[in-house]
Design an enzyme around this catalytic site. Structure first.
Site: not given
Length: 134
Positions: A87-89, A93
């Site tokens: 996962y990221c932001a 993203c």
């Protein structure tokens, strides 16, 4: 005729195949939270944002490994069959997709948690702070 119905929906059999296939590529924040809180976590959760962003707040149990630093040597501590969830932001993203590409190129099973931090917070889940990174 609306813009919604102007292009007809796929036939049900095609829709079923498409939507079932999505689950092989992604999971959601609720399912990750449930696995963590029930002790059923059978995957490696990677926060692929910067180490600084991870330290400021991350999904509990997540390991910090920025997507640009995903290389075979960094993955050596996990078995080849280990499932990675990245996962990221959030949905704005593409870091999680970049991480998924790197992991897949290295022959590692991977799913994306598309909601990222934004989705996690939207679900009302708490963030953890400043755990060690890989």
């Amino acid at each position: 005729m609306s813009l919604v119905s102007e292009i007809p929906a796929a036939p049900p059999a095609e829709a079923l195949a498409h939507f079932e296939a999505e689950f092989t590529f992604q999971t959601d924040c609720w399912d990750v939270h449930n696995a963590i809180t029930t002790g059923q976590k059978d995957f490696v959760l990677l926060d692929v944002r910067s180490h600084e962003a991870h330290a400021a707040g991350h999904v509990p149990t997540a390991v910090s490994l920025p997507h640009g630093k995903i290389i075979a040597g960094k993955l050596a501590e996990w078995p080849a069959e280990a499932l990675f969830v990245v996962y990221c932001a959030g949905p704005h993203c593409n870091g999680a997709a970049r991480a998924a590409v790197r992991l897949a190129r290295l022959g590692r099973p991977v799913k994306v948690m598309p909601g990222g931090i934004t989705g996690w917070l939207d679900e009302g889940f708490e963030l953890a702070r400043a755990l060690a990174h890989a």
